[in-house]
Design a protein around this motif. Structure first.
Motif, short mmCIF file in Angstrom:
data_model
loop_
_atom_site.label_atom_id
_atom_site.label_comp_id
_atom_site.label_asym_id
_atom_site.label_seq_id
_atom_site.Cartn_x
_atom_site.Cartn_y
_atom_site.Cartn_z
N GLU A 13 -1.15 -5.68 8.64
CA GLU A 13 -0.54 -4.43 9.14
C GLU A 13 -0.17 -4.55 10.62
OE1 GLU A 13 -3.33 -4.57 7.24
OE2 GLU A 13 -2.34 -3.84 5.42
N THR A 14 -1.05 -5.17 11.41
CA THR A 14 -0.76 -5.36 12.83
C THR A 14 0.45 -6.27 13.01
OG1 THR A 14 -3.06 -5.00 13.48
CG2 THR A 14 -1.67 -6.20 15.04
N MET A 67 11.77 -12.83 6.82
CA MET A 67 10.40 -12.96 7.27
C MET A 67 9.54 -12.11 6.35
SD MET A 67 10.65 -12.84 11.43
CE MET A 67 9.07 -13.67 11.67
N SER A 68 8.38 -12.65 6.00
CA SER A 68 7.46 -11.89 5.16
C SER A 68 6.04 -12.11 5.65
CB SER A 68 7.58 -12.32 3.69
OG SER A 68 7.28 -13.69 3.55
N VAL A 69 5.21 -11.10 5.41
CA VAL A 69 3.81 -11.13 5.83
C VAL A 69 2.95 -10.81 4.62
CG1 VAL A 69 2.07 -10.06 7.32
CG2 VAL A 69 4.41 -10.35 8.15
N ARG A 70 1.89 -11.56 4.44
CA ARG A 70 0.94 -11.23 3.37
C ARG A 70 -0.48 -11.36 3.90
NH1 ARG A 70 -1.46 -15.17 -0.17
NH2 ARG A 70 -1.04 -17.26 0.61
N SER A 71 -1.31 -10.47 3.44
CA SER A 71 -2.70 -10.43 3.86
C SER A 71 -3.49 -11.54 3.17
CB SER A 71 -3.30 -9.07 3.51
OG SER A 71 -4.65 -9.02 3.93
N LEU A 72 -4.35 -12.21 3.95
CA LEU A 72 -5.27 -13.19 3.39
C LEU A 72 -6.69 -12.63 3.35
CD1 LEU A 72 -3.93 -16.39 5.23
CD2 LEU A 72 -3.42 -15.64 2.89
#
Length: 140
Positions: free
Chosen positions: A15-16, A90-95
């Motif tokens: 989220e950040t 661009m993509s972001v995924r939580s680990l």
């Protein structure tokens, strides 16, 4: 057609990280070599006009923004860089709650040697993702 794909793991929440990336006008905070940036419009269709410290210019348009899936897509619509038909995502995924992965991918048609343009973009992506990680660490 050239392609570049860089993935990095960053020690902050997805989220950040997404809050920084999704702000189409904030790249001056985490992209190297920007002398000035002007943003026109909001949301999909917004354009950022960038003048780099070496005098090159780039005009980018936000093509898609998906907050639920933490992805965005943009295209270069005009530039003095040695490439054309540049499209990027661009993509972001939580680990974990405090770790995420960012993936930056593009396709382009080089003006000149593809290997040189590919190397230029890969270096820029890696350097800028390191700066992005530092920005996110300060926010955490």
């Amino acid at each position: 057609m050239g392609k570049v794909s860089v993935t990095a793991t960053i020690d902050c929440s997805a989220e950040t990280l997404w809050s920084v990336i999704r702000n189409f006008g904030s790249i001056k905070d985490w992209v190297s070599g920007i002398a000035s940036l002007t943003l026109t419009g909001q949301g999909v269709g917004a354009e950022r006009h960038i003048v780099q410290t070496d005098g090159r210019t780039v005009q980018e348009r936000l093509e898609a923004l998906d907050d639920e899936n933490k992805t965005l897509r943009y295209a270069i619509v005009a530039t003095t860089l040695p490439l054309v038909e540049y499209e990027s995502s661009m993509s972001v995924r939580s680990l974990t709650p405090n770790k995420c992965e960012v993936h930056w991918f593009c396709t382009f048609r080089p003006r000149g040697a593809e290997e040189q343009v590919t190397s230029m973009l890969e270096t820029a992506y890696r350097t800028n993702l390191e700066k992005l990680a530092a920005v996110c660490h300060r926010m955490s």
